[in-house]
Enzyme design. Structure first.
Site, PDB file in Angstrom:
ATOM      1  N   VAL A  23      20.552 -57.013  43.108  1.00  0.00           N
ATOM      2  CA  VAL A  23      21.099 -56.097  42.103  1.00  0.00           C
ATOM      3  C   VAL A  23      21.256 -54.735  42.764  1.00  0.00           C
ATOM      4  O   VAL A  23      20.549 -54.400  43.706  1.00  0.00           O
ATOM      5  CB  VAL A  23      20.203 -55.960  40.840  1.00  0.00           C
ATOM      6  CG1 VAL A  23      20.160 -57.259  40.064  1.00  0.00           C
ATOM      7  CG2 VAL A  23      18.820 -55.494  41.195  1.00  0.00           C
ATOM      8  N   SER A  24      22.188 -53.946  42.228  1.00  0.00           N
ATOM      9  CA  SER A  24      22.414 -52.638  42.821  1.00  0.00           C
ATOM     10  C   SER A  24      21.826 -51.499  42.004  1.00  0.00           C
ATOM     11  O   SER A  24      21.735 -50.376  42.486  1.00  0.00           O
ATOM     12  CB  SER A  24      23.917 -52.396  43.028  1.00  0.00           C
ATOM     13  OG  SER A  24      24.598 -52.531  41.809  1.00  0.00           O
ATOM     14  N   SER A  25      21.389 -51.784  40.768  1.00  0.00           N
ATOM     15  CA  SER A  25      20.857 -50.709  39.931  1.00  0.00           C
ATOM     16  C   SER A  25      19.541 -51.126  39.284  1.00  0.00           C
ATOM     17  O   SER A  25      19.263 -52.309  39.121  1.00  0.00           O
ATOM     18  CB  SER A  25      21.867 -50.325  38.844  1.00  0.00           C
ATOM     19  OG  SER A  25      21.969 -51.362  37.888  1.00  0.00           O
TER      20      SER A  25
END
Length: 150
Positions: A23-25
């Site tokens: 995931v990026s966030s």
């Protein structure tokens, strides 16, 4: 064929699966269908459904890491294990969890192919990169993942 690829292809027994989760966030990490825990749960369910059930060679979690680069801590560990012949398949939720940039995704898939490691997406299964339809399907999924990011 290089020695590492031969060793991986010569492995007998059930497919050893590396579960790749990204995931990026922080929001994605904790919530919804892309949360780290949900991705892992769905990936574990996927490997259990495969013929004979695949053993999990490792779980590689990149939290807060962009899909626009292949230089990721967990991905780098996964690739080191793949090069050592410890992984037969990478299981990932979908193409957007693997990469969010077309070039990055194509290079990552190329690296896996060179090592003789399959890519399975829990949402769509395995596509053969040597088959015209499989190649087109992967390209479309990757293009869509990049488009979603933009």
């Amino acid at each position: 064929m290089n020695r590492r690829k031969q060793a991986c292809l010569a492995h007998e027994g059930p497919t050893r699966a590396a579960l790749y989760i990204r995931v990026s966030s922080e929001e994605q990490a904790a919530e919804g269908t892309t949360s780290l825990d949900d991705q892992e749960r769905r990936s574990r369910e996927y490997v259990k459904r495969q013929a004979g059930g695949w053993p999990v060679a490792g779980v590689y979690r990149d939290e807060g890491v962009s899909g626009t680069t292949a230089d990721r801590p967990a991905w780098n560990r996964l690739m080191a294990d793949a090069q050592a012949g410890q992984v037969d398949a990478v299981v990932c939720l979908n193409m957007s969890r693997l990469a969010r940039d077309e070039l990055v995704g194509f290079l990552m898939m190329h690296d896996l192919k060179q090592l003789g490691v399959a890519l399975d997406l829990t949402d769509t299964g395995r596509t053969d990169p040597d088959d015209d339809m499989g190649s087109m399907t992967r390209s479309l999924h990757l293009a869509f993942a990049a488009w979603q990011r933009r």
